[in-house]
Design an enzyme around this catalytic site. Structure first.
Site, PDB file in Angstrom:
ATOM      1  N   ASP A  42       0.804  -1.267   0.225  1.00  0.00           N
ATOM      2  CA  ASP A  42      -0.083   0.095   0.036  1.00  0.00           C
ATOM      3  C   ASP A  42       0.993   1.401   0.035  1.00  0.00           C
ATOM      4  OD1 ASP A  42      -3.207   0.310   0.728  1.00  0.00           O
ATOM      5  OD2 ASP A  42      -1.944   2.169   1.059  1.00  0.00           O
ATOM      6  N   ASP A  68       4.143   2.515  -4.006  1.00  0.00           N
ATOM      7  CA  ASP A  68       3.287   3.145  -4.936  1.00  0.00           C
ATOM      8  C   ASP A  68       2.966   2.242  -6.126  1.00  0.00           C
ATOM      9  OD1 ASP A  68       1.630   4.898  -6.566  1.00  0.00           O
ATOM     10  OD2 ASP A  68       2.973   6.461  -6.277  1.00  0.00           O
ATOM     11  N   ASN A  95      -5.283  -4.479  -7.068  1.00  0.00           N
ATOM     12  CA  ASN A  95      -6.563  -3.995  -6.362  1.00  0.00           C
ATOM     13  C   ASN A  95      -6.487  -2.725  -6.238  1.00  0.00           C
ATOM     14  OD1 ASN A  95      -9.024  -4.033  -4.563  1.00  0.00           O
ATOM     15  ND2 ASN A  95      -7.190  -3.225  -3.059  1.00  0.00           N
ATOM     16  N   TYR A 174     -13.031   7.512 -14.272  1.00  0.00           N
ATOM     17  CA  TYR A 174     -13.180   5.952 -13.653  1.00  0.00           C
ATOM     18  C   TYR A 174     -13.668   5.076 -14.564  1.00  0.00           C
ATOM     19  CZ  TYR A 174     -13.991   2.890  -9.479  1.00  0.00           C
ATOM     20  OH  TYR A 174     -13.856   1.855  -8.778  1.00  0.00           O
ATOM     21  N   LYS A 178     -11.455   1.454 -15.691  1.00  0.00           N
ATOM     22  CA  LYS A 178     -11.840   0.419 -15.377  1.00  0.00           C
ATOM     23  C   LYS A 178     -12.400  -0.795 -16.537  1.00  0.00           C
ATOM     24  CE  LYS A 178     -11.612   0.549 -10.948  1.00  0.00           C
ATOM     25  NZ  LYS A 178     -10.737  -0.262 -10.140  1.00  0.00           N
ATOM     26  N   THR A 209     -16.217   1.379   2.020  1.00  0.00           N
ATOM     27  CA  THR A 209     -14.799   1.553   2.116  1.00  0.00           C
ATOM     28  C   THR A 209     -14.346   2.932   2.448  1.00  0.00           C
ATOM     29  OG1 THR A 209     -14.360   1.971  -0.180  1.00  0.00           O
ATOM     30  CG2 THR A 209     -14.640  -0.485   0.538  1.00  0.00           C
TER      31      THR A 209
HETATM   32  N1  LIG Z   1     -15.676   0.622  -2.607  1.00  0.00           N
HETATM   33  C1  LIG Z   1     -16.518   0.391  -3.722  1.00  0.00           C
HETATM   34  O1  LIG Z   1     -17.644   0.660  -3.869  1.00  0.00           O
HETATM   35  C2  LIG Z   1     -15.687  -0.077  -5.276  1.00  0.00           C
HETATM   36  C3  LIG Z   1     -16.560  -0.526  -6.031  1.00  0.00           C
HETATM   37  C4  LIG Z   1     -15.984  -0.902  -7.381  1.00  0.00           C
HETATM   38  C5  LIG Z   1     -14.801  -0.945  -7.301  1.00  0.00           C
HETATM   39  N2  LIG Z   1     -14.029  -0.755  -6.335  1.00  0.00           N
HETATM   40  C6  LIG Z   1     -12.640  -0.775  -6.578  1.00  0.00           C
HETATM   41  O2  LIG Z   1     -11.963  -1.562  -5.318  1.00  0.00           O
HETATM   42  C7  LIG Z   1     -10.549  -1.196  -5.371  1.00  0.00           C
HETATM   43  C8  LIG Z   1     -10.237  -0.859  -3.891  1.00  0.00           C
HETATM   44  O3  LIG Z   1     -11.022   0.237  -3.603  1.00  0.00           O
HETATM   45  P1  LIG Z   1     -11.683   0.433  -1.933  1.00  0.00           P
HETATM   46  O4  LIG Z   1     -13.135   0.967  -2.229  1.00  0.00           O
HETATM   47  O5  LIG Z   1     -11.331  -0.631  -1.389  1.00  0.00           O
HETATM   48  O6  LIG Z   1     -10.852   1.767  -1.475  1.00  0.00           O
HETATM   49  P2  LIG Z   1     -10.057   2.002  -0.071  1.00  0.00           P
HETATM   50  O7  LIG Z   1      -9.764   3.606  -0.363  1.00  0.00           O
HETATM   51  O8  LIG Z   1     -10.787   1.828   1.133  1.00  0.00           O
HETATM   52  O9  LIG Z   1      -8.742   1.250  -0.135  1.00  0.00           O
HETATM   53  C9  LIG Z   1      -7.839   1.451  -1.454  1.00  0.00           C
HETATM   54  C10 LIG Z   1      -6.511   1.381  -1.043  1.00  0.00           C
HETATM   55  O10 LIG Z   1      -5.682   1.470  -1.856  1.00  0.00           O
HETATM   56  C11 LIG Z   1      -4.553   2.209  -1.575  1.00  0.00           C
HETATM   57  N3  LIG Z   1      -3.912   2.901  -2.775  1.00  0.00           N
HETATM   58  C12 LIG Z   1      -4.512   4.011  -3.338  1.00  0.00           C
HETATM   59  N4  LIG Z   1      -3.754   4.395  -4.279  1.00  0.00           N
HETATM   60  C13 LIG Z   1      -2.628   3.623  -4.472  1.00  0.00           C
HETATM   61  C14 LIG Z   1      -1.188   3.501  -5.001  1.00  0.00           C
HETATM   62  N5  LIG Z   1      -0.889   4.289  -6.177  1.00  0.00           N
HETATM   63  N6  LIG Z   1      -0.466   2.341  -4.732  1.00  0.00           N
HETATM   64  C15 LIG Z   1      -0.714   1.648  -3.662  1.00  0.00           C
HETATM   65  N7  LIG Z   1      -1.810   1.794  -3.019  1.00  0.00           N
HETATM   66  C16 LIG Z   1      -2.893   2.682  -3.446  1.00  0.00           C
HETATM   67  C17 LIG Z   1      -5.099   3.048  -0.534  1.00  0.00           C
HETATM   68  O11 LIG Z   1      -4.125   3.799   0.395  1.00  0.00           O
HETATM   69  C18 LIG Z   1      -6.168   2.359   0.209  1.00  0.00           C
HETATM   70  O12 LIG Z   1      -5.472   1.584   1.195  1.00  0.00           O
HETATM   71  C19 LIG Z   1     -10.074  -0.097  -6.314  1.00  0.00           C
HETATM   72  O13 LIG Z   1      -9.555  -0.369  -7.116  1.00  0.00           O
HETATM   73  C20 LIG Z   1     -11.707   0.497  -6.410  1.00  0.00           C
HETATM   74  O14 LIG Z   1     -11.634   1.269  -7.741  1.00  0.00           O
HETATM   75  C21 LIG Z   1     -14.505  -0.277  -5.278  1.00  0.00           C
END
Ligand SMILES: NC(=O)c1ccc[n+]([C@@H]2O[C@H](COP(=O)([O-])OP(=O)(O)OC[C@H]3O[C@@H](n4cnc5c(N)ncnc54)[C@H](O)[C@@H]3O)[C@@H](O)[C@H]2O)c1
Length: 272
Positions: A42, A68, A95, A174, A178, A209
């Site tokens: 992360d 990163d 992810n 976005y 995706k 989240t």
């Molecule tokens: N939560 C939703 O409703 C939802 C829906 C569809 C897709 N997603 C996808 O799920 C995935 C996870 O998102 P989430 O909802 O758990 O969000 P979140 O913000 O809770 O978690 C994302 C994590 O990724 C880390 N991160 C961000 N940029 C980064 C980078 N450049 N390098 C390394 N780490 C990085 C953040 O620090 C965080 O810990 C994402 O790809 C998001 O697009 C989420």
């Protein structure tokens, strides 16, 4: 072997990007709880340390690295270290992802000037594409270098149902990011099948989240999103663990190039 034994992932080595929070943390938890050796990656060092410490205190085999996912050379170096540490890589969850700011409509259905196409900042577009698409490419490349020599592997990419349906209340970059990641999953699945590497996508709908500053914890946003889901609710990250475990396990041996939607029926259309 009993059918349910094919869900075992004990002893597998696993890497999760964006693992300190939300969906990535849920992937890391279920894999570690099921006996895998999990490396959590992360960009947020503080949160990562907190979560890795918590999981390690439960006796789970976890390790954290601050990286990163958009930094290509840092990612390749990190995966090399993982290869040296474990000698193999069995499962990777690509992810890491970010939200993309306001959409062209706000939660009340009003036009939002900040999200209008002509007002979107180019740097913002670049960042969303770098994080939500190009970092997936980087993660796949780094993982394949470790998986190919072993002739096996599982790659699981978090896309979104927004890869397939367009959203007015989500920032415009976005959706194409995706959709690109979903296409990359199919392309990689075709190429890597003969090397025993399965590549699939998990396409979530709305989950609570920290994404977008924890927007889905806000009652107005939560209600706006829930209305568009036939189950009329936003999911907990606990609900994604079963699918993650399935795709990582031998039970999914013949599943590749798939994008599995987990969205309470949102793709089916709105039901009031
Ligand atoms: N939560 C939703 O409703 C939802 C829906 C569809 C897709 N997603 C996808 O799920 C995935 C996870 O998102 P989430 O909802 O758990 O969000 P979140 O913000 O809770 O978690 C994302 C994590 O990724 C880390 N991160 C961000 N940029 C980064 C980078 N450049 N390098 C390394 N780490 C990085 C953040 O620090 C965080 O810990 C994402 O790809 C998001 O697009 C989420």
């Amino acid at each position: 072997m009993k059918c349910w034994e094919r869900f075992a992932v004990e002893g597998l080595t696993c890497v999760v990007t964006g693992a300190a929070s939300g969906i990535g943390l849920a992937y890391a938890e279920v894999m570690a709880e099921a006996g895998a050796k999990v490396t959590l990656l992360d960009i947020d060092g503080e949160l990562l340390h907190e979560q890795v410490t918590r999981l390690a205190a439960q006796g789970l085999d976890v390790h954290g690295e601050v990286v990163d996912a958009t930094d290509r050379s840092a990612m390749y170096a990190c995966f090399e270290r993982i290869g040296e540490r474990y000698g193999r890589l069995d499962v990777v969850f690509a992810n890491a992802g970010i939200d993309s700011g306001p959409g062209f409509l706000d939660s009340d259905g009003q036009r939002c000037a900040q999200g209008a196409l002509e007002n979107l900042e180019e740097a913002h577009w670049d960042k969303v594409l770098a994080t939500n698409l190009t970092s997936v490419f980087t993660t796949l490349r780094a993982a394949v270098r470790l998986m190919k020599p072993k002739g096996s592997g599982r790659i699981i990419v978090t896309t979104s149902n927004a890869a397939m349906i367009n959203e007015a209340i989500v920032g415009t970059p976005y959706m194409p990011a995706k959709a690109g990641a979903a296409s990359l999953v199919r392309q990689a699945a075709m190429e890597l099948a003969r090397f025993g590497i399965n590549v699939n996508a998990i396409a979530p709908g709305p989950f609570v989240t920290n994404i977008a500053g924890g927007r889905l914890r806000n009652p107005a946003d939560r209600a706006a999103f829930a209305l568009r889901v036939p189950q009329h609710r936003i999911a907990s990250t606990e609900e994604i663990k079963g699918l993650a475990l399935f795709l990582a396990s031998p039970a999914a041996s013949y599943v590749t190039g798939a994008q599995i939607v987990i969205d309470g029926g949102q793709m089916l259309g709105r039901v009031d």
